[in-house]
Design a protein around this motif. Structure first.
Motif, PDB file in Angstrom:
ATOM      1  N   LYS A 108      32.709  50.902  33.637  1.00 57.27           N
ATOM      2  CA  LYS A 108      33.660  49.953  33.070  1.00 57.27           C
ATOM      3  C   LYS A 108      34.859  50.658  32.432  1.00 57.27           C
ATOM      4  CE  LYS A 108      30.894  46.578  34.141  1.00 57.27           C
ATOM      5  NZ  LYS A 108      30.262  45.729  33.123  1.00 57.27           N
ATOM      6  N   GLU A 136      35.332  45.319  32.108  1.00 51.30           N
ATOM      7  CA  GLU A 136      35.322  45.159  33.565  1.00 51.30           C
ATOM      8  C   GLU A 136      35.525  46.512  34.245  1.00 51.30           C
ATOM      9  OE1 GLU A 136      34.671  42.451  35.117  1.00 51.30           O
ATOM     10  OE2 GLU A 136      35.012  40.809  33.706  1.00 51.30           O
ATOM     11  N   THR A 137      35.214  46.563  35.536  1.00 51.48           N
ATOM     12  CA  THR A 137      35.388  47.788  36.314  1.00 51.48           C
ATOM     13  C   THR A 137      36.839  47.950  36.751  1.00 51.48           C
ATOM     14  OG1 THR A 137      34.945  46.686  38.417  1.00 51.48           O
ATOM     15  CG2 THR A 137      33.034  47.570  37.216  1.00 51.48           C
ATOM     16  N   GLN A 139      37.891  48.306  39.841  1.00 48.87           N
ATOM     17  CA  GLN A 139      38.115  47.428  40.990  1.00 48.87           C
ATOM     18  C   GLN A 139      38.435  46.007  40.521  1.00 48.87           C
ATOM     19  OE1 GLN A 139      37.907  48.194  44.599  1.00 48.87           O
ATOM     20  NE2 GLN A 139      39.094  46.318  44.360  1.00 48.87           N
ATOM     21  N   SER A 140      37.706  45.525  39.534  1.00 48.16           N
ATOM     22  CA  SER A 140      37.954  44.178  39.018  1.00 48.16           C
ATOM     23  C   SER A 140      39.335  44.080  38.388  1.00 48.16           C
ATOM     24  CB  SER A 140      36.889  43.794  37.989  1.00 48.16           C
ATOM     25  OG  SER A 140      35.612  43.705  38.587  1.00 48.16           O
ATOM     26  N   TRP A 141      39.732  45.096  37.635  1.00 46.30           N
ATOM     27  CA  TRP A 141      41.033  45.048  36.984  1.00 46.30           C
ATOM     28  C   TRP A 141      42.179  45.067  37.986  1.00 46.30           C
ATOM     29  CZ3 TRP A 141      42.333  42.883  32.899  1.00 46.30           C
ATOM     30  CH2 TRP A 141      41.528  42.883  31.760  1.00 46.30           C
ATOM     31  N   GLU A 143      42.085  43.730  40.909  1.00 49.63           N
ATOM     32  CA  GLU A 143      42.111  42.364  41.432  1.00 49.63           C
ATOM     33  C   GLU A 143      42.687  41.390  40.414  1.00 49.63           C
ATOM     34  OE1 GLU A 143      38.104  41.608  42.523  1.00 49.63           O
ATOM     35  OE2 GLU A 143      38.129  42.967  44.252  1.00 49.63           O
ATOM     36  N   SER A 149      41.796  37.433  42.057  1.00 49.05           N
ATOM     37  CA  SER A 149      40.443  37.072  41.647  1.00 49.05           C
ATOM     38  C   SER A 149      40.117  35.631  42.050  1.00 49.05           C
ATOM     39  CB  SER A 149      40.300  37.213  40.131  1.00 49.05           C
ATOM     40  OG  SER A 149      39.062  36.708  39.692  1.00 49.05           O
ATOM     41  N   LYS A 154      40.133  34.168  35.244  1.00 47.84           N
ATOM     42  CA  LYS A 154      40.734  35.499  35.220  1.00 47.84           C
ATOM     43  C   LYS A 154      42.188  35.490  35.707  1.00 47.84           C
ATOM     44  CE  LYS A 154      36.778  37.388  34.022  1.00 47.84           C
ATOM     45  NZ  LYS A 154      36.564  37.953  32.671  1.00 47.84           N
TER      46      LYS A 154
END
Length: 287
Positions: A108, A136-137, A139-141, A143, A149, A154
């Motif tokens: 994270k 968050e990870t 990759q998530s950030w 996106e 997302s 989000k």
């Protein structure tokens, strides 16, 4: 011209050298304490560009002032640049791998400092990261910041008009200008190049990094230059820097870029003094 006595001159030189060394030491301490030790490189009189601005500048057509309409990679690539820029400035970091040795993409993003950077885009992203719990990870950030997302909660994290805002920053720095162009059914604001020297230096820096200054070890490369190569490739604009090369140099440059892309990024991130946030962003685009 009268010259001072040699012995006195040597004493002055020695005293000046000691004062410069002390000043350099103090500057180094200040840079490390502020977390911005990776920010200042090169001639201070030169135009300073962020990693995001450099990637966008490589992607912009010089005369037309816009990126290729077929490039659908640069949007997420610029968000990756934002995360790396925040990491290099000491604002965010990656959580520790732990005993289970979590992979880069499973770790994270952690807030390290909420001190403003002075850059509106960076500070906007930093605020989102600060306000997010649980973490968050990478990759998530990427996106979230890109607005890609599927989670409607989000979507508020999306950074809007990033290319336009970066272009305006470079207009203020004297690198680009602003014009209006008509495309039959609509008008579009464009930002043609005005400072050819800054663009030429950027292109040469990328070329030299894999040719004349190639060291063969990513851990010995300048972090910003290494990030520029990875993120320019992820944004599909690296080819623009290599296009002017001769065929032989082009083949060498591309082979060395492929060598970088084929690295085991988890292994590289685990090496001493490596910036694992930087390697995590690379991994998000190479997965």
């Amino acid at each position: 011209m009268n010259r001072p006595d040699g012995l006195i001159q040597r004493r002055n030189v020695q005293r000046d050298k000691e004062e410069r060394n002390q000043n350099d030491s103090d500057d180094e301490k200040r840079r490390h304490s502020s977390g911005d030790d990776d920010l200042d490189d090169g001639d201070s009189k030169e135009t300073r560009l962020t990693l995001m601005e450099e990637v966008l500048l490589l992607g912009l057509k010089d005369k037309e002032g816009y990126t290729s309409f077929w490039n659908d990679c640069i949007s997420s690539g610029l968000r990756g640049c934002i995360l790396i820029e925040l990491a290099l400035r000491g604002r965010i970091e990656l959580e520790k791998a732990g005993l289970r040795r979590k992979s880069l993409l499973n770790r994270k993003v952690i807030l390290r400092s909420d001190q403003p950077t002075g850059d509106v885009l960076l500070d906007e992203a930093l605020k989102h990261i600060k306000d997010t719990d649980p973490s968050e990870t990478v990759q998530s950030w990427i996106e979230f910041l890109s607005g890609e997302s599927w989670n409607p909660l989000k979507l508020r994290y999306q950074l809007r008009n990033v290319r336009e805002r970066l272009a305006k920053n470079m207009v203020e720095k004297g690198v680009l200008t602003t014009e209006k162009q008509n495309f039959l059914v609509f008008d579009m604001t464009t930002h043609p190049l005005t400072d050819n020297v800054t663009k030429a230096k950027l292109v040469k820096k990328v070329q030299d990094s894999v040719l004349s200054r190639w060291v063969g070890d990513p851990q010995r490369m300048d972090r910003r230059v290494l990030s520029l190569i990875y993120l320019a490739h992820a944004s599909d604009v690296l080819e623009n820097a290599f296009a002017p090369l001769s065929d032989d140099d082009y083949e060498v440059a591309m082979k060395r870029v492929r060598d970088l892309l084929d690295l085991d990024l988890d292994v590289e991130a685990a090496k001493p003094n490596a910036n694992d946030m930087m390697w995590s962003v690379f991994a998000a685009f190479i997965k």
